[in-house]
Write an enzyme that holds these catalytic residues in place. Sequence first.
Site, PDB file in Angstrom:
ATOM      1  N   LEU A  88       0.822  -1.204   0.000  1.00  0.00           N
ATOM      2  CA  LEU A  88       0.000   0.000   0.000  1.00  0.00           C
ATOM      3  C   LEU A  88       0.855   1.253   0.000  1.00  0.00           C
ATOM      4  O   LEU A  88       0.434   2.300  -0.438  1.00  0.00           O
ATOM      5  CB  LEU A  88      -0.894   0.033   1.246  1.00  0.00           C
ATOM      6  CG  LEU A  88      -1.960  -1.046   1.352  1.00  0.00           C
ATOM      7  CD1 LEU A  88      -2.575  -1.036   2.731  1.00  0.00           C
ATOM      8  CD2 LEU A  88      -3.017  -0.833   0.302  1.00  0.00           C
ATOM      9  N   GLY A  89       2.074   1.129   0.515  1.00  0.00           N
ATOM     10  CA  GLY A  89       2.919   2.313   0.570  1.00  0.00           C
ATOM     11  C   GLY A  89       4.084   2.081   1.493  1.00  0.00           C
ATOM     12  O   GLY A  89       4.295   0.971   2.007  1.00  0.00           O
ATOM     13  N   GLY A 134       5.823   3.499   4.842  1.00  0.00           N
ATOM     14  CA  GLY A 134       5.695   4.388   5.992  1.00  0.00           C
ATOM     15  C   GLY A 134       7.068   4.806   6.472  1.00  0.00           C
ATOM     16  O   GLY A 134       8.069   4.453   5.864  1.00  0.00           O
ATOM     17  N   GLY A 135       7.114   5.554   7.560  1.00  0.00           N
ATOM     18  CA  GLY A 135       8.379   6.020   8.066  1.00  0.00           C
ATOM     19  C   GLY A 135       9.330   4.892   8.454  1.00  0.00           C
ATOM     20  O   GLY A 135      10.526   5.020   8.331  1.00  0.00           O
ATOM     21  N   PHE A 136       8.783   3.771   8.882  1.00  0.00           N
ATOM     22  CA  PHE A 136       9.650   2.725   9.419  1.00  0.00           C
ATOM     23  C   PHE A 136       9.579   1.425   8.647  1.00  0.00           C
ATOM     24  O   PHE A 136      10.029   0.396   9.092  1.00  0.00           O
ATOM     25  CB  PHE A 136       9.323   2.494  10.892  1.00  0.00           C
ATOM     26  CG  PHE A 136       9.431   3.762  11.676  1.00  0.00           C
ATOM     27  CD1 PHE A 136      10.674   4.260  12.019  1.00  0.00           C
ATOM     28  CD2 PHE A 136       8.306   4.491  12.004  1.00  0.00           C
ATOM     29  CE1 PHE A 136      10.779   5.451  12.697  1.00  0.00           C
ATOM     30  CE2 PHE A 136       8.421   5.680  12.684  1.00  0.00           C
ATOM     31  CZ  PHE A 136       9.653   6.171  13.037  1.00  0.00           C
ATOM     32  N   GLY A 137       9.010   1.469   7.471  1.00  0.00           N
ATOM     33  CA  GLY A 137       8.949   0.267   6.653  1.00  0.00           C
ATOM     34  C   GLY A 137       7.687   0.247   5.817  1.00  0.00           C
ATOM     35  O   GLY A 137       6.829   1.128   5.949  1.00  0.00           O
ATOM     36  N   PRO A 138       7.576  -0.765   4.930  1.00  0.00           N
ATOM     37  CA  PRO A 138       6.443  -0.816   4.017  1.00  0.00           C
ATOM     38  C   PRO A 138       5.131  -1.239   4.703  1.00  0.00           C
ATOM     39  O   PRO A 138       5.168  -1.881   5.756  1.00  0.00           O
ATOM     40  CB  PRO A 138       6.862  -1.873   2.996  1.00  0.00           C
ATOM     41  CG  PRO A 138       7.849  -2.721   3.715  1.00  0.00           C
ATOM     42  CD  PRO A 138       8.537  -1.849   4.712  1.00  0.00           C
ATOM     43  N   VAL A 139       4.025  -0.881   4.102  1.00  0.00           N
ATOM     44  CA  VAL A 139       2.716  -1.273   4.594  1.00  0.00           C
ATOM     45  C   VAL A 139       2.033  -2.122   3.521  1.00  0.00           C
ATOM     46  O   VAL A 139       2.031  -1.749   2.347  1.00  0.00           O
ATOM     47  CB  VAL A 139       1.847  -0.048   4.913  1.00  0.00           C
ATOM     48  CG1 VAL A 139       0.499  -0.468   5.469  1.00  0.00           C
ATOM     49  CG2 VAL A 139       2.554   0.873   5.896  1.00  0.00           C
ATOM     50  N   ASP A 157       3.459  13.387  15.058  1.00  0.00           N
ATOM     51  CA  ASP A 157       3.675  13.318  13.610  1.00  0.00           C
ATOM     52  C   ASP A 157       2.340  13.408  12.869  1.00  0.00           C
ATOM     53  O   ASP A 157       2.046  12.640  11.958  1.00  0.00           O
ATOM     54  CB  ASP A 157       4.430  12.043  13.234  1.00  0.00           C
ATOM     55  CG  ASP A 157       5.074  12.157  11.862  1.00  0.00           C
ATOM     56  OD1 ASP A 157       5.183  13.291  11.357  1.00  0.00           O
ATOM     57  OD2 ASP A 157       5.457  11.118  11.299  1.00  0.00           O
TER      58      ASP A 157
END
Length: 821
Positions: free
Chosen positions: A511-512, A514-519, A629
């Site tokens: 899906l995308g 994120g700041g700390f890894g993929p979703v 955030d």
Amino acid sequence: MTRRIPFLLLCIFFNLTAVLFSLSYGGDTLTPTQPLLDIPEATLISEGGTFVLGFFSPVGSRNRYVGIWFSNVSLQTVVWVANRNRPIPDGSGLLSLNTNGRLVVSDNNSVVLWSSSSPALASPVLQLLDNGNLVVREAGDVGSSRYAWQSFDFPTDTLLPGMKLGWNLTSRHNRNLTAWASISDPAEGNYSFGIDLRGDPQIFSWVGTQQQFRHGPWNGLYLSGVPEMMPYDVLEFSFVIDGEQVVFSYSVRDPSLIRRMVINPTSGYIEGLLWTKGISQSWSTRITMPGDTCDSTISLCGPYGVCYPNDWPRCNCLPGFHPRNPNDWRLVLNTSGGCVRNTELDCHNNTDGFMRQSNVKLPDTSASTVDWSMASLDDCQISCLRNCSCTAYARANISGSGRGCILWFTPLTDIKLFGSGSGQDLFVRVADVDLKAMESSGHQSRRVVIIVVSSVATLTFLTLVACCIWKWKKTENYSKDETGEEAINLPLFDFATIVHATDNFSSSNKLGEGGFGPVYKGRLKEQEIAVKRLSKTSEQGSNEFKNEVVSIAELQHRNLVRLLGYCIEARERMLIYEYMPNGSLDKFLFDKVRARSLDWKSRYNIIIGIARGLLYLHHDSRLRIIHRDLKASNILLDEDMNPKISDFGLAKIFDGNEIIGRTKRVVGTFGYMSPEYVKNGVYSMKSDIFSFGVLMLEIITGKKNIGFYISTEHLNLLEHIWTLWKEDRVLEAIDESIGPFCVAEVLKCINIGLLCVQEQLEDRPTMASIVSFWGNETTQLLNPKRPGFVVPTDPSETNLDNCKYCPISSNHLSITILEGR
Ligand SMILES: *[C@@H]1O[C@H](CO)[C@@H](O)[C@H](O)[C@H]1NC(C)=O
Ligand SMILES: *[C@@H]1O[C@H](CO)[C@@H](O)[C@H](O)[C@H]1NC(C)=O
Ligand SMILES: *[C@@H]1O[C@H](CO)[C@@H](O)[C@H](O)[C@H]1NC(C)=O
Ligand SMILES: *[C@@H]1O[C@H](CO)[C@@H](O)[C@H](O)[C@H]1NC(C)=O
């Protein structure tokens, strides 16, 4: 004599109903002796029970139509309509097959409202197949796929798996989709979807006779403009171009999945939908075409321009080109003039070269030519160099080792740039001088990147060391008090379950980032989920992980995204959330096309929802939580466009009376961080209030705070709005796609927004008072003081003036600052 007639009629009627009663018990065929009347029992049901044919009325209409719908979808979903343009006004309709095989819909006066072609069969039979195809065939031809007539050749607004869109080149028969006029009227509407045969064939959406959105040519794996079509385990799209046909179709590997593609009658968008069973029975959208404004055929960025879907400014020139009309471009008023070469080509001296542009949606191929005989890209290049009017080349088919070659002989229009990992390579012809210039500037920028990367790496390393020491001390404490780890009150999923749920983290489910890894998107039994997989290498991520689990596990609010569980196995750390079908707010807000679906009412609803969620975090939950955030990409939207705050990776939990924290590690997103946080690392609920204010102003204006750029005087949106506010012209800042709005409501929101972003944190209101402002019509709002402008210290970072070609990364002003103070 006169008495006999009514008797006769009665007789026929009874005979018919007798026939019809027998039909209703699962029959899938109709013969010329058995017409179908408009009574509830009279339906055909396909053999496997998937589709039903019968009479229906659309929602909100009393007109009757003959149509086909899914039998096991609880919302009646019609996929094909026979008499779409000529309804039957009452229940007197009749569907019959005449003796030579023509299918007829007529009313009680025997007026023919719709009929199929007449195939002249000896003993015709009508059958509804289990894939939704309604066919007329010879009675003897059981099981054969030779049909005299089939509904799949005459689609209405829906493409089912196995159906073909496009052309039979022999008969010149074209199958396209045409939307319903409205949800209560199946008549042919304005929007259609089909294949344009010119050049390398492409798929377009039309409004009337005008092409409106270009989805691109097929590149062997997906439509060049729709990378979401990449083949994966569940679904396969295909595009056949041969001497006989040019057709697009798709198939579903798992027959238990109910899928359709349909044109939305209101927006004209093509939607790939999946029926979700279980509690939340509904159609969920898997693919939307167009993906964004860049797909519009009104060439936004003009010839040799490149459209960046998620950026502002949206248009840039290809490397080696500059704006034809620099003033228009700088003011982002009108970029459709496009770009021109820095240096003219030098074809006759044979010095031209090619610049590779990766990750693109191919430019319009209507005037291109395709050569399937070319095996290698080198042949392609030679062939392009040989013809002085050739402007670019690309692979026609990128699957496997690739084959075929597309050559362009006209200016390149309608190029879109995807993020890395999507799109394909395009080779653009440029003069040798420009190519050399690009190479040397390429080296320069690489050097900058290396310096930046290595200093970030050093900082990260120092932070890690600091963290390890801290963590080591902390674990000492933990061993005395074990409760910290045990407090997580959430289901723990095992890794295998998540692997299965996400198709082994397949790229099509991503899906995308994120700041700390993929979703990833996934499916657990009947429920759709979003899985946040923390990067394995990130030690930081692991702390954030526990933080997020602990802070959000206890939270329950309809404006906060719900955590369903988590997974820890070896070095894998994952969070499992409820899935939000509409994705994040920024995807709507900063996209001209999608922004239109966010009218003032829904934007107001989103603002209020975020405020409620934040009020809960700050004041109402058991713990006091500072999100740290808050930004448009962290606001997710459910199917009804209700906002949910997500991403608690940076959240800080306070208990007792502590209300202000200080950190040496300033992490967040530029443009949303309050001045005192960026400068001194001080954060409090008032830093969330600042971010909320920025977010609110972005929702109203549809512009990003940083990255928004009108002229050199205004460095960011806050400054722009502040200037207009002082001059009493603030309504000019409102997004033009917002539609009708209530001036008082909007002004109140802007006023509150400006109060939230004031420079001094003491001046900013609390969440509780903000919510009370809305509740109380008579509150006199204070006049805001000057906002805190947080601008990067190096002005060259936001100054796009000296930048002829800005690579995508230099435009990305949403950055994370790591500060080792
Ligand atoms: C195209 O149409 C012709 C005539 O109707 C038919 O014979 C042929 O099979 C069709 N071709 C394809 C590929 O469907
Ligand atoms: C779609 O097909 C119909 C019927 O073949 C045709 O009249 C119409 O022009 C087509 N529309 C487009 C945009 O190709
Ligand atoms: C070809 O090169 C020569 C010198 O290298 C130059 O004088 C001439 O202008 C060039 N021709 C074109 C068409 O640019
Ligand atoms: C270059 O290609 C165009 C388009 O195919 C063609 O019309 C033209 O004749 C070609 N020119 C030469 C010199 O081959």
